[in-house]
Design a protein around this motif. Structure first.
Motif, PDB file in Angstrom:
ATOM      1  N   SER A   1     -46.233  21.650  17.054  1.00 26.81           N
ATOM      2  CA  SER A   1     -47.320  22.135  17.907  1.00 26.81           C
ATOM      3  C   SER A   1     -48.662  21.484  17.578  1.00 26.81           C
ATOM      4  O   SER A   1     -49.689  21.855  18.157  1.00 26.81           O
ATOM      5  CB  SER A   1     -47.454  23.660  17.777  1.00 26.81           C
ATOM      6  OG  SER A   1     -46.341  24.305  18.345  1.00 26.81           O
TER       7      SER A   1
ATOM      8  N   LYS B   1     -51.641  27.287  22.940  1.00 31.75           N
ATOM      9  CA  LYS B   1     -50.672  27.122  24.027  1.00 31.75           C
ATOM     10  C   LYS B   1     -51.152  27.828  25.291  1.00 31.75           C
ATOM     11  O   LYS B   1     -51.171  27.232  26.379  1.00 31.75           O
ATOM     12  CB  LYS B   1     -49.309  27.670  23.607  1.00 31.75           C
ATOM     13  CG  LYS B   1     -48.279  27.674  24.729  1.00 31.75           C
ATOM     14  CD  LYS B   1     -46.951  28.259  24.260  1.00 31.75           C
ATOM     15  CE  LYS B   1     -45.945  28.326  25.412  1.00 31.75           C
ATOM     16  NZ  LYS B   1     -44.634  28.868  24.953  1.00 31.75           N
ATOM     17  N   TYR B   2     -51.569  29.083  25.157  1.00 34.29           N
ATOM     18  CA  TYR B   2     -51.932  29.843  26.360  1.00 34.29           C
ATOM     19  C   TYR B   2     -53.334  29.510  26.857  1.00 34.29           C
ATOM     20  O   TYR B   2     -53.621  29.677  28.050  1.00 34.29           O
ATOM     21  CB  TYR B   2     -51.707  31.338  26.119  1.00 34.29           C
ATOM     22  CG  TYR B   2     -50.225  31.609  26.116  1.00 34.29           C
ATOM     23  CD1 TYR B   2     -49.535  31.686  27.312  1.00 34.29           C
ATOM     24  CD2 TYR B   2     -49.506  31.643  24.918  1.00 34.29           C
ATOM     25  CE1 TYR B   2     -48.151  31.840  27.326  1.00 34.29           C
ATOM     26  CE2 TYR B   2     -48.130  31.801  24.930  1.00 34.29           C
ATOM     27  CZ  TYR B   2     -47.458  31.898  26.135  1.00 34.29           C
ATOM     28  OH  TYR B   2     -46.085  32.024  26.152  1.00 34.29           O
TER      29      TYR B   2
ATOM     30  N   ASN C   1     -44.718  19.596  23.682  1.00 27.48           N
ATOM     31  CA  ASN C   1     -45.836  20.541  23.685  1.00 27.48           C
ATOM     32  C   ASN C   1     -47.094  19.789  24.102  1.00 27.48           C
ATOM     33  O   ASN C   1     -47.523  18.862  23.415  1.00 27.48           O
ATOM     34  CB  ASN C   1     -46.016  21.176  22.310  1.00 27.48           C
ATOM     35  CG  ASN C   1     -44.893  22.136  21.976  1.00 27.48           C
ATOM     36  OD1 ASN C   1     -44.273  22.703  22.875  1.00 27.48           O
ATOM     37  ND2 ASN C   1     -44.619  22.323  20.695  1.00 27.48           N
TER      38      ASN C   1
ATOM     39  N   TYR D   1     -50.146  20.847  24.314  1.00 29.22           N
ATOM     40  CA  TYR D   1     -51.384  21.404  23.755  1.00 29.22           C
ATOM     41  C   TYR D   1     -51.593  20.983  22.301  1.00 29.22           C
ATOM     42  O   TYR D   1     -52.449  21.538  21.604  1.00 29.22           O
ATOM     43  CB  TYR D   1     -51.344  22.935  23.839  1.00 29.22           C
ATOM     44  CG  TYR D   1     -50.106  23.543  23.192  1.00 29.22           C
ATOM     45  CD1 TYR D   1     -50.076  23.852  21.834  1.00 29.22           C
ATOM     46  CD2 TYR D   1     -48.962  23.789  23.941  1.00 29.22           C
ATOM     47  CE1 TYR D   1     -48.950  24.389  21.238  1.00 29.22           C
ATOM     48  CE2 TYR D   1     -47.826  24.323  23.366  1.00 29.22           C
ATOM     49  CZ  TYR D   1     -47.825  24.625  22.014  1.00 29.22           C
ATOM     50  OH  TYR D   1     -46.689  25.146  21.427  1.00 29.22           O
TER      51      TYR D   1
END
Length: 348
Positions: free
Chosen positions: A31, A252-253, A323, A325
């Motif tokens: 991540s 992420k969000y 991912n 982000y």
């Protein structure tokens, strides 16, 4: 998360020391990016330094703080939240000077009542006008009052989200998000839309940023519901495992939300409220982003990069996407470490 926003007592104070969470921190290695903008970055040692700092904070919370330490801690936390608002506004070229922002935010976070509007002869009005003059911005009455309202409503929206997620223990939901946007944009008109027509309402127009086009407005409700469903699934997995990476989760969000861009205006400020309320809920963190020009430039570059990745992988199957982000997560990671180090040094 245990926290003490004593709204009923007129004091808004998130007591970051002594935070208790059902999750153990673990790092999601895939991540994070090994670069932030053009600079090399090693996320793993930074993450585990944050874990060490969090453990130090936990140990400090188990000792009896002196009245001076308690006062210093509260002052530091309140100022961090105020700087959070200031930097976020500056990214959008909104709000006012650091001095005015800190004064207004601290009053709101302490539960003090402030007037909704001020008169032209007030000292605060003159200071607001001077701030606009220094930025070569319009200085009519409407512009001055707007700059003040952009600070006040931002702080109130932050207080609302922290209260809902951190104090009341709610998970981020569509209802909370829409209400926070209503608070943020209260009496703040968008460039071409009166506030009453877009405040707390998903957009009905197409929007873009440079060459990056956001989803068609007809898709926004579905994409937002999908975002909340995915969050629910991620939290269920974390609960089952007993572990969480709060920085990766919040990043992420933040990324998903900003690339849906569900509102006519206020998306940038809302995404950073999502970021910090989730960091506070699942960790001990506040990420003060955009307080200086260099940091704002880096953040904006990362946002553009994230949008470009969305364009690149837009048609790919979900399981085939990396991912998107990762650079944002590394950027947030560095800011979390800085903020947590400052918090601990306040009470040592």
């Amino acid at each position: 998360m245990q926290s003490t926003l004593h709204l009923s007592q007129g004091i808004m104070f998130a007591a970051l020391c002594g935070v208790k969470t059902p999750f153990a921190f673990t790092m999601e290695m895939d991540s994070y990016e090994s670069k932030i903008s053009h600079d090399d970055f090693e996320p793993e040692p930074v993450f585990y330094e944050i874990v060490t700092l969090t453990n130090q904070l936990s140990k400090l919370s188990q000792t009896e703080l002196t009245p001076n330490q308690e006062a210093a801690l509260e002052n530091h936390v309140l100022h961090s939240l105020a700087w959070m608002v200031y930097g976020s506004n500056m990214i959008e070229k909104a709000g006012s000077s650091a001095e005015i922002t800190l004064k207004l935010c601290l009053a709101i976070f302490r539960g003090q009542k402030i007037p909704e509007d001020i008169e032209e002869q007030d000292q605060e009005y003159l200071l607001l006008k001077e701030s606009l003059i220094r930025q070569n911005l319009p200085t009519n009455t409407s512009a001055v009052l707007r700059s003040r309202r952009e600070v006040v409503q931002h702080a109130k929206a932050a207080a609302f989200m922290i209260d809902q997620l951190c104090i009341r223990g709610q998970d981020l939901s569509e209802q909370i998000l829409l209400e926070a946007h209503r608070i943020l944009t209260y009496k703040v008109d968008a460039e071409t839309t009166p506030w009453m027509e877009y405040s707390g309402v998903y957009r009905s127009h197409e929007v873009c940023a440079g060459l990056h086009t956001f989803p068609h407005p007809s898709l926004v409700p579905f994409k937002m519901k999908s975002m909340f469903y995915e969050l629910k699934c991620d939290l269920k997995k974390a609960t089952t495992a007993g572990t969480i990476d709060p920085i990766a989760l919040a990043s992420k969000y933040t990324h998903i939300f900003i690339n849906i861009h569900p509102f006519i205006d206020g998306n940038g400020r809302m995404c950073r409220l999502i970021l910090n309320s989730m960091l506070l809920k699942f960790g001990t963190f506040v990420a003060c982003i955009g307080a200086d020009r260099a940091d704002r430039s880096m953040y904006e570059e990362i946002a553009v990069n994230g949008g470009a990745l969305e364009d690149l992988y837009g048609d790919a199957e979900e399981e085939e996407k990396p991912n998107l982000y990762k650079e944002l997560a590394s950027y947030v990671l560095a800011h979390v470490k800085k903020g947590l180090s400052g918090l601990i040094s306040t009470v040592q």
